[in-house]
Design a protein around this motif. Sequence first.
Motif, mmCIF file in Angstrom:
data_model
loop_
_atom_site.group_PDB
_atom_site.id
_atom_site.type_symbol
_atom_site.label_atom_id
_atom_site.label_comp_id
_atom_site.label_asym_id
_atom_site.label_seq_id
_atom_site.Cartn_x
_atom_site.Cartn_y
_atom_site.Cartn_z
ATOM 1 N N SER A 1 0.829 -1.207 0.000
ATOM 2 C CA SER A 1 0.000 0.000 0.000
ATOM 3 C C SER A 1 0.861 1.254 0.000
ATOM 4 O O SER A 1 0.577 2.223 -0.720
ATOM 5 C CB SER A 1 -0.932 -0.005 1.216
ATOM 6 O OG SER A 1 -1.811 -1.106 1.185
ATOM 7 N N TYR B 1 -8.078 3.909 1.521
ATOM 8 C CA TYR B 1 -8.025 4.642 0.259
ATOM 9 C C TYR B 1 -6.673 5.322 0.118
ATOM 10 O O TYR B 1 -6.196 5.979 1.047
ATOM 11 C CB TYR B 1 -9.166 5.653 0.214
ATOM 12 C CG TYR B 1 -9.193 6.565 -0.980
ATOM 13 C CD1 TYR B 1 -9.129 6.058 -2.276
ATOM 14 C CD2 TYR B 1 -9.298 7.926 -0.811
ATOM 15 C CE1 TYR B 1 -9.173 6.899 -3.379
ATOM 16 C CE2 TYR B 1 -9.347 8.788 -1.904
ATOM 17 C CZ TYR B 1 -9.272 8.266 -3.180
ATOM 18 O OH TYR B 1 -9.302 9.102 -4.268
ATOM 19 N N LYS C 1 -5.270 7.977 -1.373
ATOM 20 C CA LYS C 1 -5.054 9.406 -1.122
ATOM 21 C C LYS C 1 -5.146 9.714 0.369
ATOM 22 O O LYS C 1 -4.407 10.555 0.893
ATOM 23 C CB LYS C 1 -6.061 10.240 -1.907
ATOM 24 C CG LYS C 1 -5.781 10.290 -3.402
ATOM 25 C CD LYS C 1 -6.727 11.257 -4.110
ATOM 26 C CE LYS C 1 -6.398 11.351 -5.592
ATOM 27 N NZ LYS C 1 -7.303 12.295 -6.304
#
Length: 246
Positions: free
Chosen positions: A18, A96, A98
């Motif tokens: 990630s 998520y 961002k």
Amino acid sequence: MDKKVLIIDNKDSLLYRSVRSLPGIEPVIYSGDEFPSDCECVMISQEFAENRINSLLGKAWEKMMSAALCTTNGSYENQVDLCSTGADDVIVLPMYGKLLRRRIIDLAENTVISGFSSFDTFASGNDVSGAFVVEEKDFRNIYKFVLRILERLDKKAQLVEFRLRSRMPDGIVEPDVMNDLGLVVQRSLRHGDICCQNGNRVYVILIGADSIGGDIASQRISDSFESVCADDAYDVTYEIREISNR
């Protein structure tokens, strides 16, 4: 320049993958040795660290690095347990991209100042007597630095917030009057205390002061400002509390 983040997990983990996918973020896998000095923060996998979480957090704080605990278990009970460790952030994956990047940048930019050399820098830029005057971001970092030092020493410190209020109908505070308050605060304190001006407020860290001493110093500042301010349309109030992680 990319922000380097120390990852305490496996390279094939969700955490590493990630972070690796985020622009401007460079993950560095922990090798088991000393924490690398060029990393700006630490992300610790709960599943990987297991019973080493507290020792790894302690190692991060010794290096004055902010640390987040990361987990795939987003249950309420688990989040409570992780928050109780004192970690600077708790991140539940998946997240998520961002939002994860924003959380990492906040973590990196809130890294505590790296040692007493930073105080020498502040001192060199504060030639007049009195408290060190620092920018808002530096003040936040010093607060965290002081908090962690107090955890290890039998010392106290006080955080004081001075507010300047105008009794005029428009409530506007003239910049010159605010600057006068800032100057009174700085000159009234010891060389080693720290102050920061933000809008109509001045924040102060009184190193080594108990609540009684802090109140005496704060009242002295309030009285001094009233004696130098020619305009009686302004009031100064203050609130004081002990800096503590409890």
